[in-house]
Design a protein around this motif. Structure first.
Motif, short mmCIF file in Angstrom:
data_model
loop_
_atom_site.label_atom_id
_atom_site.label_comp_id
_atom_site.label_asym_id
_atom_site.label_seq_id
_atom_site.Cartn_x
_atom_site.Cartn_y
_atom_site.Cartn_z
N ARG A 112 0.85 -1.27 0.07
CA ARG A 112 0.02 -0.13 -0.16
C ARG A 112 0.75 1.32 -0.10
O ARG A 112 0.56 2.32 -0.68
CB ARG A 112 -0.71 0.13 1.10
CG ARG A 112 -2.06 -0.86 1.21
CD ARG A 112 -3.01 -0.81 2.21
NE ARG A 112 -4.29 -1.66 1.97
CZ ARG A 112 -4.22 -2.97 2.72
NH1 ARG A 112 -3.32 -3.49 3.41
NH2 ARG A 112 -5.46 -3.57 2.31
N ALA A 113 1.95 1.32 0.57
CA ALA A 113 2.83 2.55 0.68
C ALA A 113 3.57 2.52 -0.76
O ALA A 113 3.84 3.71 -0.86
CB ALA A 113 4.04 1.93 1.85
N LEU A 170 -2.69 -9.13 -2.64
CA LEU A 170 -3.63 -7.73 -3.14
C LEU A 170 -3.37 -7.52 -4.52
O LEU A 170 -2.12 -7.84 -5.01
CB LEU A 170 -2.99 -6.45 -2.26
CG LEU A 170 -3.48 -6.63 -0.62
CD1 LEU A 170 -2.52 -5.26 0.06
CD2 LEU A 170 -4.76 -6.56 -0.47
N GLY A 171 -4.02 -6.44 -5.15
CA GLY A 171 -3.84 -6.15 -6.45
C GLY A 171 -4.35 -4.64 -6.52
O GLY A 171 -5.24 -4.36 -6.00
N ASP A 213 -8.00 7.26 -9.24
CA ASP A 213 -8.70 6.22 -10.04
C ASP A 213 -7.85 4.90 -9.61
O ASP A 213 -8.20 3.75 -10.31
CB ASP A 213 -8.56 6.53 -11.53
CG ASP A 213 -7.10 6.90 -11.87
OD1 ASP A 213 -6.31 6.97 -11.15
OD2 ASP A 213 -6.95 6.88 -12.99
N VAL A 214 -7.20 4.83 -8.62
CA VAL A 214 -6.44 3.45 -8.10
C VAL A 214 -7.25 2.83 -7.19
O VAL A 214 -7.92 3.57 -6.23
CB VAL A 214 -5.15 3.82 -7.66
CG1 VAL A 214 -4.44 2.57 -6.80
CG2 VAL A 214 -4.11 4.39 -8.76
N THR A 215 -7.53 1.60 -7.34
CA THR A 215 -8.29 0.85 -6.34
C THR A 215 -7.19 -0.49 -5.97
O THR A 215 -6.69 -1.11 -6.70
CB THR A 215 -9.48 0.16 -6.99
OG1 THR A 215 -10.37 1.21 -7.52
CG2 THR A 215 -10.49 -0.62 -6.09
N ASN A 247 -7.92 -2.49 -14.99
CA ASN A 247 -6.86 -3.36 -15.45
C ASN A 247 -5.72 -3.40 -14.05
O ASN A 247 -5.56 -2.16 -13.57
CB ASN A 247 -6.13 -2.55 -16.43
CG ASN A 247 -7.06 -2.79 -17.79
OD1 ASN A 247 -7.41 -3.90 -18.04
ND2 ASN A 247 -7.32 -1.61 -18.36
N MET A 248 -5.33 -4.51 -13.81
CA MET A 248 -4.24 -4.51 -12.56
C MET A 248 -2.94 -3.92 -13.31
O MET A 248 -2.32 -4.51 -14.36
CB MET A 248 -4.02 -5.91 -12.15
CG MET A 248 -3.20 -6.04 -11.01
SD MET A 248 -3.27 -7.61 -10.09
CE MET A 248 -1.77 -8.56 -10.89
N PHE A 249 -2.20 -3.02 -12.31
CA PHE A 249 -0.88 -2.54 -12.70
C PHE A 249 0.21 -3.06 -11.80
O PHE A 249 1.34 -2.74 -12.11
CB PHE A 249 -0.91 -0.89 -12.94
CG PHE A 249 -1.02 -0.22 -11.68
CD1 PHE A 249 0.02 -0.01 -10.87
CD2 PHE A 249 -2.42 0.02 -11.24
CE1 PHE A 249 -0.33 0.86 -9.84
CE2 PHE A 249 -2.60 0.82 -10.15
CZ PHE A 249 -1.45 1.11 -9.50
N ALA A 250 -0.30 -3.54 -10.60
CA ALA A 250 0.61 -4.05 -9.55
C ALA A 250 0.10 -5.14 -8.62
O ALA A 250 -1.17 -4.93 -8.54
CB ALA A 250 1.26 -2.71 -8.80
#
Length: 133
Positions: A15-16, A33-34, A23-25, A40-43
């Motif tokens: 999370r850090a 976690l994603g 717009d990030v979830t 779309n997943m970026f990390a």
């Protein structure tokens, strides 16, 4: 297939590292976690490993200059994602600047992609069956 669970410390670090944008979830995924933008997943987090989805040039740069690791299960790593170097987890400097920089690049790349189309809702009422005569 063994699915390692992220510890609370791993989740806090993830999370850090994830960029803060409206717009990030961040969603739970199989005990990990994603981080998503436009669906779309970026990390992602797989056990202690953070994986990022980068543009090809950035992916080559990261993999060519750092000791990256596969992201996902060893027998079937996730294509298109690069695991950030595990040594960054162990440094414990509390800074995570390099990981944040790569996560930001992943965000920029994936946020430019078309939004993921929502899945069609499955009909709960089954179609009537034909009656045999």
């Amino acid at each position: 297939m063994d699915m390692p669970k992220a510890t609370n410390e791993d989740k806090e670090r993830f999370r850090a590292v994830v960029p803060v944008h409206p717009d990030v979830t961040i969603k739970p995924m199989f005990g990990n976690l994603g981080a998503f933008v436009n669906g779309n997943m970026f990390a992602g987090l797989f056990g202690p490993t953070i994986g990022v989805k980068l543009a090809e040039a950035d992916k080559q740069e990261l993999e060519g200059t750092e000791r990256t690791v596969p992201f996902g299960p060893p027998e079937r790593p996730m294509g298109g994602y690069t695991g950030l170097p595990e040594v960054w987890n162990a440094e414990g400097d509390g800074d995570d600047a390099r990981a944040r920089a790569w996560a930001e690049k992943a965000y920029a790349h994936v946020s430019a992609l078309p939004p993921k189309a929502p899945k069609a809702a499955a009909s709960k009422a089954a179609a009537p069956k034909a009656v045999k005569k």
